[in-house]
Design an enzyme around this catalytic site. Structure first.
Site, PDB file in Angstrom:
ATOM      1  N   CYS A 118       0.894  -1.181  -0.185  1.00  0.00           N
ATOM      2  CA  CYS A 118       0.034   0.127  -0.095  1.00  0.00           C
ATOM      3  C   CYS A 118       1.104   1.296   0.097  1.00  0.00           C
ATOM      4  CB  CYS A 118      -0.932  -0.284   1.391  1.00  0.00           C
ATOM      5  SG  CYS A 118      -2.333   1.029   1.305  1.00  0.00           S
ATOM      6  N   GLU A 137      -1.989  -8.901   4.433  1.00  0.00           N
ATOM      7  CA  GLU A 137      -2.019  -9.480   5.893  1.00  0.00           C
ATOM      8  C   GLU A 137      -3.432  -9.450   6.090  1.00  0.00           C
ATOM      9  OE1 GLU A 137      -1.387  -4.709   6.190  1.00  0.00           O
ATOM     10  OE2 GLU A 137      -1.167  -6.287   4.443  1.00  0.00           O
ATOM     11  N   HIS A 152      -3.670  -4.950   0.754  1.00  0.00           N
ATOM     12  CA  HIS A 152      -3.178  -5.483   1.831  1.00  0.00           C
ATOM     13  C   HIS A 152      -3.097  -6.939   2.041  1.00  0.00           C
ATOM     14  CE1 HIS A 152      -2.530  -1.492   4.146  1.00  0.00           C
ATOM     15  NE2 HIS A 152      -3.593  -1.302   3.434  1.00  0.00           N
ATOM     16  N   SER A 168       2.832 -13.583  38.087  1.00  0.00           N
ATOM     17  CA  SER A 168       1.420 -13.078  38.267  1.00  0.00           C
ATOM     18  C   SER A 168       0.299 -14.116  38.204  1.00  0.00           C
ATOM     19  CB  SER A 168       1.264 -12.197  37.019  1.00  0.00           C
ATOM     20  OG  SER A 168       1.109 -12.806  35.846  1.00  0.00           O
ATOM     21  N   GLY A 169       0.860 -15.369  38.071  1.00  0.00           N
ATOM     22  CA  GLY A 169      -0.071 -16.462  37.664  1.00  0.00           C
ATOM     23  C   GLY A 169      -0.568 -16.522  36.407  1.00  0.00           C
ATOM     24  N   GLY A 170      -0.125 -15.699  35.556  1.00  0.00           N
ATOM     25  CA  GLY A 170      -0.536 -15.670  34.139  1.00  0.00           C
ATOM     26  C   GLY A 170       0.150 -16.512  33.147  1.00  0.00           C
ATOM     27  N   VAL A 171      -0.199 -16.645  32.159  1.00  0.00           N
ATOM     28  CA  VAL A 171       0.702 -17.533  30.788  1.00  0.00           C
ATOM     29  C   VAL A 171       2.076 -16.591  30.535  1.00  0.00           C
ATOM     30  CG1 VAL A 171       0.729 -18.249  28.631  1.00  0.00           C
ATOM     31  CG2 VAL A 171      -1.477 -17.960  29.959  1.00  0.00           C
ATOM     32  N   ASP A 172       2.066 -15.417  30.549  1.00  0.00           N
ATOM     33  CA  ASP A 172       3.272 -14.851  30.135  1.00  0.00           C
ATOM     34  C   ASP A 172       4.335 -14.994  31.071  1.00  0.00           C
ATOM     35  OD1 ASP A 172       1.893 -13.853  27.698  1.00  0.00           O
ATOM     36  OD2 ASP A 172       1.592 -12.111  28.743  1.00  0.00           O
ATOM     37  N   SER A 173       4.227 -14.682  32.354  1.00  0.00           N
ATOM     38  CA  SER A 173       5.197 -14.756  33.419  1.00  0.00           C
ATOM     39  C   SER A 173       5.535 -16.203  33.873  1.00  0.00           C
ATOM     40  CB  SER A 173       4.682 -14.044  34.903  1.00  0.00           C
ATOM     41  OG  SER A 173       3.706 -14.545  35.387  1.00  0.00           O
TER      42      SER A 173
END
Length: 509
Positions: free
Chosen positions: A79, A169, A167, A221-226
């Site tokens: 574009c 994508e 585009h 944190s208990g989350g996925v990332d950490s």
């Protein structure tokens, strides 16, 4: 050495989407702003120019020096990127005579060109521009057209340089992924070896070399990332990793105890710190959302700093920062004004004197989950819904106090457990309950009530950048509403949020 693609960001809303499509092809890529070209540009095997809200005809249009790219590295202009190649290299870009926005079809293309390998006749593409290329740049050959756009695609002879005015994508471009694969694999010759297994192997080796025998302290944190970051570090440095899980009093019901038990089963060295009274005392009477975030951030730093000082010899801070946060912090126009104060980017204050290590810094959310699966982590943990850093504080609209937190925890537990019982949890990207700062009239038995209202929120998304509300079954909503009203004293009304992002956000604050 990992082969990589450079995506030069000219400010398009779709730039992250280009990166996601490239990663889906198992090819590593990085996004860099057009005004901060990487010094190691020659190390990239291909370059993609993004779209832009600017017109190349404007005086303030992005105009980087691409001497080190054009004609030297395979280049695809998308574009604005295509119009840039035309406007600044001998072509002509003018305002469109017709509106070139939305769905279009490739009515003609050079099927012999490797760029169109396995692309269907009349393939649908997505247009989004008010300018159009009237005259191609020097040595360029038209290779595709639509009904309204003559120069929908071109290539430059003697170079591996391509330009397209649509585009690839976005999902609306039916062969978009194929076109990107054709350019990156068939034309640029990149290997499709960016896999979770290869990332794990490479990252563990890099972490072991970077950290060595020094100690890392990481806030879980208990989350996925950490959690995925912790497992990667644990595999790299073993007992040198020290994890701290702080209970800020704003977690889900029983989450502190449950998560600690889960981490213990993973073999991680985790210390649980219950600082809930400290956080709730600091938040008492506070209603402003950003003030809440700042108080929570400051209190967390105080608690974390105190606990990390007890770990003798800690010299690194581990964080679960992921790529969308990084991209937002180095955007074309500088750090985004919309970054909330609980984002990870930048780490903790300088006074902590810890070096930063972020093993997930170049991954999108779904890639983090795939890496976790490669590491053998439990599906239950990897499938956990995202949870905001400030916790329930930004799901309580208005004053924070222990009673409001308790009430919201109870209602939230009923909603989340209900999603799991009805086997809806895995179909939802993020869900939660919001406590509204209003009371409404109700009737319970023969008595009139004047109690609080809660809103249920459940959305589908890929990485939180956009989100659609989920059409949960009426029977489920009826069941959950009845359970909340009957079992959570103080609530007499339940509503369901049917707003998408944009224009709304996922969280209410």
């Amino acid at each position: 050495m990992q082969e990589k693609v450079l995506i030069l960001d000219f400010g398009s809303q779709y730039t992250q989407l280009i990166a996601r499509r490239v990663r889906e092809l198992f090819i590593y890529c990085e996004i860099h702003p057009y005004n901060h070209l990487p010094e190691d540009i020659a190390s990239f095997k291909a370059v993609i120019f993004s779209g832009s809200p600017y017109s190349v005809r404007n005086e303030d249009a992005p105009h980087p020096d691409i001497t080190a790219i054009k004609g030297k590295i395979p280049l695809l202009g998308v574009c604005y990127g295509a119009q840039y190649l035309a406007h600044f290299f001998g072509g002509n870009v003018s305002p469109s005579n017709t509106r070139e926005y939305g769905r279009a079809n490739l009515t003609r293309f050079e099927s012999s060109d490797p760029f169109f390998h396995q692309v269907s006749v009349n393939s649908q593409v997505w247009m989004s521009h008010s300018d159009t290329i009237k005259t191609l740049p020097e040595n360029a050959i038209q290779i595709a057209s639509t009904t309204d756009v003559a120069n929908a695609a071109f290539r430059i002879e003697g170079e591996t340089t391509y330009g397209i005015q649509f585009h690839p994508e976005v999902y609306h471009s039916s062969d978009g992924k194929q076109l990107l694969e054709n350019f990156l694999v068939n034309i640029a010759g990149l290997a499709q070896d960016w896999t979770p297994d290869s990332f794990v192997e490479m990252t563990i080796a890099q972490l072991a070399e970077t950290v060595g025998d020094e100690k890392v302290v990481l806030g879980l944190s208990g989350g996925v990332d950490s959690s995925v970051a912790a497992v990667l570090l644990h595999k790299a440095i073993g007992p040198h990793l020290n994890c701290i899980f702080v209970n800020n009093g704003l977690l889900r019901k029983n989450e502190f105890e449950q998560v600690l038990q889960q981490y213990e089963g993973m073999g991680l060295n985790v210390k649980g710190v219950d600082a809930s009274d400290q956080f709730l005392d600091a938040l008492e009477g506070v209603s402003d959302p950003e003030t809440k975030r700042k108080i929570i951030g400051k209190t967390f730093i105080d608690v974390f700093d105190q606990e990390s000082k007890l770990i003798e010899g800690a010299s690194f801070l581990g964080q679960g920062t992921i790529y969308p946060d990084v991209i937002e912090s180095i955007s074309v126009n500088g750090p985004s004004a919309t970054i909330k104060s609980h984002h990870n980017v930048g780490g903790l204050p300088d006074f902590m004197k810890l070096k930063l290590v972020e093993p997930l810094r170049m991954l999108f959310k779904d890639e983090v989950r795939r890496v976790g699966k490669s590491l053998g982590m439990e599906p239950e943990l990897l499938g956990r819904h995202p949870f905001p850093g400030p916790g329930l504080a930004i799901r309580i609209l208005g004053e924070i106090n222990k009673e409001n937190v308790r009430l919201l925890q109870e209602a939230d537990a009923i909603f989340i457990e209900g999603l799991k019982k009805w086997r809806l949890y895995d179909d939802v990207w993020q869900a939660g309950v919001i406590l509204l700062p209003i009371k409404s009239v109700g009737v319970m038995g023969d008595e009139r009530t004047y109690e609080k209202c809660v809103a249920l929120r459940a959305v589908q998304s890929t990485d939180g950048m956009t989100a659609d509300w989920i059409n949960l079954p009426y029977e489920f909503l009826q069941k959950v509403s009845n359970e909340i009203i009957n079992n959570v004293p103080g609530v007499n009304r339940v509503v369901y949020d049917i707003s998408s992002k944009p224009p709304a956000t996922i969280e209410w604050e």
